[in-house]
Design a protein around this motif. Structure first.
Motif, PDB file in Angstrom:
ATOM      1  N   UNK A 228     -98.055  63.344  59.244  1.00  0.00           N
ATOM      2  CA  UNK A 228     -99.181  63.747  58.412  1.00  0.00           C
ATOM      3  C   UNK A 228     -98.619  64.003  57.008  1.00  0.00           C
ATOM      4  N   UNK A 229     -99.171  63.384  55.963  1.00  0.00           N
ATOM      5  CA  UNK A 229     -98.564  63.434  54.635  1.00  0.00           C
ATOM      6  C   UNK A 229     -98.180  64.822  54.137  1.00  0.00           C
ATOM      7  N   UNK A 230     -99.095  65.785  54.206  1.00  0.00           N
ATOM      8  CA  UNK A 230     -98.783  67.123  53.700  1.00  0.00           C
ATOM      9  C   UNK A 230     -97.643  67.780  54.454  1.00  0.00           C
ATOM     10  N   UNK A 231     -97.612  67.588  55.762  1.00  0.00           N
ATOM     11  CA  UNK A 231     -96.543  68.184  56.569  1.00  0.00           C
ATOM     12  C   UNK A 231     -95.198  67.534  56.260  1.00  0.00           C
ATOM     13  N   UNK A 232     -95.201  66.220  56.057  1.00  0.00           N
ATOM     14  CA  UNK A 232     -93.957  65.535  55.720  1.00  0.00           C
ATOM     15  C   UNK A 232     -93.442  65.987  54.359  1.00  0.00           C
ATOM     16  N   UNK A 237     -89.419  68.998  51.082  1.00  0.00           N
ATOM     17  CA  UNK A 237     -89.093  70.086  50.152  1.00  0.00           C
ATOM     18  C   UNK A 237     -88.156  71.094  50.808  1.00  0.00           C
ATOM     19  N   UNK A 238     -88.383  71.382  52.080  1.00  0.00           N
ATOM     20  CA  UNK A 238     -87.505  72.311  52.797  1.00  0.00           C
ATOM     21  C   UNK A 238     -86.070  71.792  52.871  1.00  0.00           C
ATOM     22  N   UNK A 245     -92.892  61.439  45.702  1.00  0.00           N
ATOM     23  CA  UNK A 245     -94.027  60.590  45.370  1.00  0.00           C
ATOM     24  C   UNK A 245     -94.427  59.837  46.632  1.00  0.00           C
ATOM     25  N   UNK A 246     -95.670  60.002  47.059  1.00  0.00           N
ATOM     26  CA  UNK A 246     -96.165  59.404  48.293  1.00  0.00           C
ATOM     27  C   UNK A 246     -97.335  58.490  47.951  1.00  0.00           C
ATOM     28  N   UNK A 247     -97.178  57.199  48.233  1.00  0.00           N
ATOM     29  CA  UNK A 247     -98.224  56.222  47.964  1.00  0.00           C
ATOM     30  C   UNK A 247     -98.850  55.775  49.274  1.00  0.00           C
ATOM     31  N   UNK A 248    -100.169  55.985  49.423  1.00  0.00           N
ATOM     32  CA  UNK A 248    -100.850  55.437  50.597  1.00  0.00           C
ATOM     33  C   UNK A 248    -101.375  54.056  50.224  1.00  0.00           C
ATOM     34  N   UNK A 249    -101.949  53.372  51.191  1.00  0.00           N
ATOM     35  CA  UNK A 249    -102.272  51.959  51.001  1.00  0.00           C
ATOM     36  C   UNK A 249    -103.177  51.708  49.793  1.00  0.00           C
ATOM     37  N   UNK A 250    -104.164  52.578  49.590  1.00  0.00           N
ATOM     38  CA  UNK A 250    -105.050  52.398  48.445  1.00  0.00           C
ATOM     39  C   UNK A 250    -104.326  52.539  47.126  1.00  0.00           C
ATOM     40  N   UNK A 251    -103.384  53.504  47.029  1.00  0.00           N
ATOM     41  CA  UNK A 251    -102.598  53.683  45.814  1.00  0.00           C
ATOM     42  C   UNK A 251    -101.753  52.445  45.527  1.00  0.00           C
ATOM     43  N   UNK A 252    -101.154  51.902  46.590  1.00  0.00           N
ATOM     44  CA  UNK A 252    -100.302  50.727  46.429  1.00  0.00           C
ATOM     45  C   UNK A 252    -101.118  49.556  45.887  1.00  0.00           C
ATOM     46  N   UNK A 253    -102.262  49.298  46.498  1.00  0.00           N
ATOM     47  CA  UNK A 253    -103.097  48.186  46.056  1.00  0.00           C
ATOM     48  C   UNK A 253    -103.543  48.376  44.610  1.00  0.00           C
TER      49      UNK A 253
END
Length: 282
Positions: A228-232, A237-238, A245-253
Motif C-alpha cells: 500500500x503506497x502510504x505504508x511503503x 522513511x523509517x 517519489x512514487x509514480x502510479x500508472x496515471x502519473x507515468x502516462x
C-alpha cells in the motif's frame, strides 16, 4: 525459479522491450540492443497487431519504468554518483548502452540467468562492456553486501540501484533487507517497481492483477509481495530514505510524451524512487 534454469519472466520482459522498439510508441524508450540480444527469441512484428489492452499496458509499463529509471540515473550521475548496481538484471541492456565515462556498472542476478545473459551477448556478436562487472548471486546461499564488496563496489561511496521487475517476486523480509543495505550509504538511491494488493484496486485493477499474476505463477515465478503506497513510504522513511517519489500508472502516462490521452500503463503498478540524501540526519 529453478536453480539451473534462467528466469522465464526475464525472457518475457526482454521480449516486451524488443516488441516496444517496433511499436508506434517506440520513442518513449529507445533500446538499440533489445532485439539483437534476443536472437531467435525476438518477437514477430505481427504480435503488435495481436496485442490486447492488458498486454499493451504491460508493454508500456515495462518501457516507462526503464525510461524513468535511466532518467533518474542521469540526474544521479550529474550529482557525482559513479556506481550503478542493476539488481535482477535479466536481459537489460543498459551496460551495453552506458553513455557515462567513469560509471562502474555491477550487474547482479541468479547465476543461471546471468550465464544465459552473457551467452546471449556473445551469440549476438557483442562484446561484454569493460565497465561492467557481472556478480552472480544465489540469494538463498550468498549475501548481497559481501558479494558486491568482493566484486569491487565501494561501500563508502554512493551508488544508484536499479531494481526493476523483481520486488513482487520476493518476500518482504528479503525486500527490506536489501533496502536497509542500500540506505546504509549516504547519497545512495534506489528505483524499483511494485504493485498494490487486490483489495486496494478498483474492479479493472483487480482483473488486471488476476490476469498477470496467473501468467507468472503458471511459469513457476509467482508474485508474492504487494504494498500500500502510504505504508511503503513510511517504511522507507523509517529506513532513512528522506527523498521519495512514487509514480502510479496515471502519473507515468501523464509524464510521457507520445502516450495517447487517457492511456494508462498498468493499473495498480507503481514506480518508486527513494534516496538517502548526503545531508540526511543519522
Amino acid at each position: 525459479m529453478e536453480d539451473a534454469s534462467p528466469s522465464k519472466t526475464a525472457l518475457g520482459v526482454a521480449r516486451l522491450r524488443a516488441l516496444h522498439q517496433i511499436s508506434p510508441e517506440a520513442a518513449l524508450f529507445r533500446d538499440p540492443y533489445a532485439i539483437a540480444i534476443l536472437g531467435e527469441s525476438t518477437p514477430a512484428e505481427q504480435q503488435l497487431a495481436q496485442e490486447d489492452t492488458r498486454s499493451r499496458r504491460m508493454r508500456l509499463f515495462v518501457a516507462a519504468r526503464a525510461r524513468f529509471a535511466e532518467d533518474w540515473l542521469a540526474a544521479a550521475v550529474r550529482r557525482g554518483v559513479r556506481q550503478l548496481v542493476v539488481l535482477g538484471a535479466g536481459l537489460d541492456t543498459f551496460s551495453l548502452r552506458n553513455p557515462y565515462p567513469g560509471l562502474a556498472v555491477f550487474e547482479v542476478d541468479h547465476p543461471a540467468t546471468q550465464a544465459w545473459k552473457r551467452k546471449s551477448i556473445a551469440d549476438a556478436g557483442l562484446a561484454e562492456p569493460p565497465a561492467t562487472t557481472f556478480v552472480p548471486v544465489n540469494f538463498e546461499r550468498q549475501r548481497l553486501p559481501e558479494e558486491l564488496a568482493s566484486a569491487g563496489l565501494k561501500s563508502t561511496e554512493p551508488s544508484f540501484f536499479m531494481w526493476l521487475g523483481v520486488v513482487p517476486y520476493l518476500t518482504k523480509d528479503a525486500i527490506f533487507t536489501t533496502l536497509s543495505y542500500i540506505s546504509g550509504t549516504l547519497g545512495s538511491e534506489v528505483v524499483f517497481d511494485y504493485s498494490e494488493p487486490s483489495e486496494n484496486r478498483d474492479a479493472a485493477g483487480q482483473a488486471a492483477l488476476a490476469f498477470h499474476a496467473a501468467r507468472v505463477a503458471a511459469v513457476g515465478e509467482p508474485w508474492i509481495s504487494f504494498f500500500i503506497p502510504g505504508e511503503l513510504a513510511k517504511s522507507l522513511r523509517d529506513l532513512g530514505f528522506d527523498e521519495i517519489e512514487d509514480l502510479e500508472s496515471g502519473d507515468i502516462a501523464a509524464r510521457l510524451s507520445g502516450t495517447p490521452k487517457g492511456e494508462t500503463t498498468n493499473a495498480g503498478g507503481h514506480l518508486i524512487r527513494a534516496r538517502r540524501s548526503a545531508t540526511a540526519a543519522p
